[in-house]
Design an enzyme around this catalytic site. Structure first.
Site, short mmCIF file in Angstrom:
data_model
loop_
_atom_site.label_atom_id
_atom_site.label_comp_id
_atom_site.label_asym_id
_atom_site.label_seq_id
_atom_site.Cartn_x
_atom_site.Cartn_y
_atom_site.Cartn_z
N ASP A 31 4.65 8.45 -0.22
CA ASP A 31 3.60 8.21 0.78
C ASP A 31 2.44 9.19 0.64
OD1 ASP A 31 2.48 6.84 2.88
OD2 ASP A 31 3.59 7.91 4.44
N ASN A 79 3.62 -3.92 3.89
CA ASN A 79 2.35 -3.47 3.29
C ASN A 79 1.35 -4.61 3.07
OD1 ASN A 79 3.92 -0.82 1.38
ND2 ASN A 79 2.68 -0.63 3.22
#
Ligand code: IPE
Ligand code: IPE
Ligand code: MG
Length: 255
Positions: A31, A79
């Site tokens: 991330d 996502n």
């Protein structure tokens, strides 16, 4: 990768590690790509691009360290909420990685696997993915598993649907459903559970990753953004992991 390219015990000791300290399976929530780029005044996609070089370094280092499996969370089923432009660049990078890394995967002798809803990806990506899976068949090095269009709740839901079908058709009786039945119906069937779960960018959450499989994983959060996470950070995580006391609900007999 030949056996010689793996770190010897002496080399491991030099970097403050030993064979016994190396976990079997590490899973990483990569991330912070977007934030890293924004901190430099660049578009988010630059972060994803630089993130790919972190992937290369970490895969190679994990293999040298002698890990059994490395699982990388590349793209979640959530996502798709990102802007179309970011999505198309991400998919382009993914395809490029699959094509360009094939040689490297072969050189290192990695066993390449993918978990996630691959049918929901562009057919060209599916094709490249399959080519890499097929090419790596027969390798016996570290398993490199990419989680692409992966969501743990969807994985568990689909497993339940398949188990329910087996019950309905009479192949399975409800009393015979055990933890192994569930594990065997997940996308990770046959894979060991992660020993260590790493998340970068200082976020303390799971974001729908391997919910079933991480029941007893040790968690390590790095403040570094993924594009700046390199070999030394992985070694730090492993050194910290080796100090953990894994009790699995019991008591440590040595204490
Ligand atoms: C991780 O970086 C990569 C993907 C989720 C595809 P992010 O894109 O989430 O970066 P941040 O969290 O916005 O900084
Ligand atoms: C998790 O990161 C997914 C991947 C690393 C592929 P996200 O950036 O999507 O997670 P949230 O939105 O911060 O929970
Ligand atoms: Mg993020």
């Amino acid at each position: 990768m030949s056996r010689e390219e793996k770190y010897s015990e002496a080399q491991l000791v030099e970097i403050g590690l030993s064979r016994a300290m190396i976990p079997g399976h590490i899973a990483i929530i990569m991330d912070g790509n977007g934030r890293w780029a924004q901190q430099h005044g660049w578009p988010r996609i630059e972060g994803h691009r630089r993130g790919v070089s972190s992937v290369r370094s970490i895969v190679e280092e994990a293999s040298r360290l002698g890990l059994g499996q490395l699982t990388l969370y590349c793209f979640s089923s959530e996502n798709w909420k990102r802007p179309p432009k970011e999505l198309s660049l991400l998919m382009h990078l993914l395809k490029q990685y699959l094509v360009e890394e094939r040689r490297e995967i072969q050189r290192q002798g990695l066993q390449f696997r993918v978990i996630g809803n691959t049918a929901g990806l562009d057919p060209m990506i599916q094709k490249e993915m399959q080519k890499t899976i097929d090419a790596s068949e027969g390798n016996n090095g570290m398993t490199l598993c990419l989680a692409i269009n992966y969501g743990a709740r969807l994985e568990i839901t689909e497993a339940m649907q398949r188990i329910a079908k087996s019950v309905k058709s009479g192949q399975l009786s409800p009393e015979d459903i055990c933890e192994k039945t569930i594990a065997d119906h997940l996308m990770t069937a046959g894979m060991p559970d992660p020993d260590l779960l790493i998340r970068t960018a200082g976020e303390y959450r799971i974001s729908n990753f391997l919910l079933w499989q991480i029941s007893y994983s040790e968690i390590w959060v790095s403040e570094k953004q993924w594009p700046e996470f390199r070999e030394d950070d992985l070694r730090d995580a492993i050194r910290d992991f080796a100090r953990r006391d894994r009790r699995y609900g019991g008591l440590n007999p040595l204490k």
